[in-house]
Structures are given as structure tokens and as C-alpha cells.
Design an enzyme around this catalytic site. Sequence first.
Site, short mmCIF file in Angstrom:
data_model
loop_
_atom_site.label_atom_id
_atom_site.label_comp_id
_atom_site.label_asym_id
_atom_site.label_seq_id
_atom_site.Cartn_x
_atom_site.Cartn_y
_atom_site.Cartn_z
N ASP A 1 0.84 -1.21 0.00
CA ASP A 1 0.00 0.00 0.00
C ASP A 1 0.87 1.26 0.00
O ASP A 1 0.35 2.38 -0.01
CB ASP A 1 -1.02 -0.01 1.14
CG ASP A 1 -0.38 -0.05 2.52
OD1 ASP A 1 0.86 -0.09 2.61
OD2 ASP A 1 -1.14 -0.04 3.51
N SER A 2 2.20 1.07 -0.06
CA SER A 2 3.10 2.21 -0.30
C SER A 2 2.80 2.83 -1.66
O SER A 2 3.27 3.93 -1.96
CB SER A 2 4.56 1.76 -0.24
OG SER A 2 4.76 0.59 -1.01
N ASP A 46 -1.12 -6.21 -0.19
CA ASP A 46 -1.47 -5.59 1.09
C ASP A 46 -2.98 -5.42 1.24
O ASP A 46 -3.65 -4.99 0.29
CB ASP A 46 -0.87 -4.17 1.14
CG ASP A 46 0.30 -4.07 2.10
OD1 ASP A 46 0.39 -4.89 3.04
OD2 ASP A 46 1.13 -3.16 1.91
N LYS A 57 -1.02 -9.40 2.95
CA LYS A 57 -0.26 -8.89 4.11
C LYS A 57 -1.17 -7.97 4.92
O LYS A 57 -1.97 -7.24 4.33
CB LYS A 57 0.99 -8.12 3.67
CG LYS A 57 1.75 -7.50 4.85
CD LYS A 57 3.15 -7.05 4.48
CE LYS A 57 3.24 -5.70 3.82
NZ LYS A 57 2.69 -4.57 4.59
N GLU A 78 -1.20 -5.47 8.73
CA GLU A 78 -0.39 -4.87 9.78
C GLU A 78 -0.99 -5.15 11.16
O GLU A 78 -2.20 -5.15 11.32
CB GLU A 78 -0.29 -3.34 9.56
CG GLU A 78 0.41 -2.98 8.27
CD GLU A 78 0.60 -1.47 8.10
OE1 GLU A 78 0.29 -0.69 9.02
OE2 GLU A 78 1.06 -1.08 7.01
N GLU A 92 9.40 -3.71 10.39
CA GLU A 92 9.78 -2.42 9.79
C GLU A 92 10.39 -1.46 10.83
O GLU A 92 9.87 -1.31 11.94
CB GLU A 92 8.54 -1.77 9.14
CG GLU A 92 8.88 -0.42 8.50
CD GLU A 92 7.85 0.06 7.48
OE1 GLU A 92 6.90 -0.67 7.16
OE2 GLU A 92 8.02 1.20 7.00
O1 KIV Z 1 3.54 -1.04 1.57
C1 KIV Z 1 4.69 -1.45 1.53
O2 KIV Z 1 5.41 -1.23 0.54
C2 KIV Z 1 5.19 -2.20 2.68
C3 KIV Z 1 6.59 -2.57 2.79
C4 KIV Z 1 7.66 -1.97 2.11
C5 KIV Z 1 6.95 -3.63 3.73
O3 KIV Z 1 4.44 -2.53 3.52
#
Ligand code: KIV
Length: 269
Positions: free
Chosen positions: A48-49, A87, A117, A119, A185
Site C-alpha cells: 500500500d506504499s 497488502d 499482508k 499490519e 519495519e
Molecule cells: O507497503 C509497503 O510497501 C510495505 C513494505 C515496504 C513492507 O508494507
Amino acid sequence: MTTPPAKPITPPDIKSRKGQSPIACITSYTALTTRIVDPLVDLILVGDSLAMTVYGMTSTVGVTVDMMIAHGRAVARTARHACVVVDLPFGSYEESPAQAFRTAARVIAETGCSAVKLEGGADMAETIHFLSRRGVPVMAHIGLTPQSVNALGGYGVRGRGEEAVAMLTDAIAVSDAGAFSVVIEKTAEPVARDITARIDAPTIGIGASAVCDGQILVIDDVIGLFTEFRPKFVRRYAEVATTVEAAITAYVEDVRARRFPGPEHVFKA
Ligand code: KIV
């Protein structure tokens, strides 16, 4: 006879790499970058980056499930080798295990990715257990969890002082709940070392030192396309923004001087 495509790396393959050779992971959000990174890495995260790198947002909080599905689909459609993880965005899984399952099932069905993924530590253990028991492999993410930036009050280093014990508890909880890997992280090295030694799931560090079982970075940081700031834990392997700027400057100059298009680009009658 054609050669069948190589078997893609699965979440259980990643889990079995605990304590073995380091697991190389990177983010990707589009088909073109996936084509480049897929043969090289073990795992691709559609992170989600993308909030920052693709959509110009200031945090990951505004990302939607539809955005993750659009990019997850582009990546999973292109990858042949690496394990693709997508994510789950903020607000799409925290309410209950049932909400998390509905979102994860949609993400997996509509993208073709292998895992999701999410959090959170001990608070998310029940959800991770629920998903893992229902055919959804989960990568956990502890330490600095950017979706909680408002509650954490910023993007500071985690796992210092008393927080070290809580982080170890979180790591054990998500690993015991069935996470096939755990992202750590921006966390102090001694905690990352302890966690890596204590849990069954491989640890994937981002700002958690080389003691982890693998590493992940955001692709735009690695290639120098995202240049607004550089976190301490990033090593830049290329200066793509500079290369692109030079290319576009040359193109614009050629257009303005009528040097482009040239005769080789023109269709004859
Ligand atoms: O959203 C993301 O890119 C991340 C990581 C770089 C671990 O969660």
C-alpha cells in the site's frame, strides 16, 4: 514440446526458507516493473506504499481495496516466478476476522495473488489464525506499521526500551497464529535479532538490519525514482529519476528544434 513454466514460489516455500539463504523481496505495482523484478526476487509485494509512489498521497491511510485489486491484478497477471503478496488496506480487515476474510478472499480471487499482508501484532493474531485456517496465507507486519501513523504519532523507530518486550510478544503471537512470514519495519536491531531467533516464521526486514531471514524495500527507493526523501534504511542502487529527467529534457529540446521526429519515424505515401 514446449517447456512448462517454472513452478512459482509459494507461501510454504517462503516459510521453509527460515534460517536458510536470505529471502529477497521487493515491491512492484505495475506490469512493466514486475516483468523486470519477477525473475530476480523470491517475493513481490504489491504494497500500500503505492499511496505515495503511484498516487501522490502523504500516507497509506487513504488506499482502497479497489486500488489494491487493480494493481494486484496487473502484478499477478505478469509474475511467473516470484510469490505475489497484496497488502490489505487500512480499514478493510481490522474490524473482525470475518471482515478480514471477506476482503482477503476478494483480493485473492480478483487478483490471482498467493497471499495477503496485514499490519498488527498480538491484536491481529485471531484474524491471522482465522484466515490461515481458511486457505488464506498471511504475511504479518510489525514494528513500524504505517497504517497506524495517526495513533503512533509519526514514523519513528520501534522496539527501543520497554517496547522491545511488546514487540517480541507481537512477533510470537502472529507467527504462532500461522503467518507464513513476518515483516519487521524500522525496528532496533537487538529486537529484530531476538524475534528472528525466537519465531518459526521467517522475518523480512525493512530497516531491521541484516539479522532478518530476508529483506524488502520499496522499488522506487531502490532505483532512485522516489526522491522526495530517503529513509536511513534505504540503499539506492540507481538514479532513475535523473536518467528520466535527462531523457525528457533531450526529447523536449528535439521537439522544439524540429529534430524529432526524424525521417526514420515518418510513414511514406
Ligand atoms: O507497503 C509497503 O510497501 C510495505 C513494505 C515496504 C513492507 O508494507
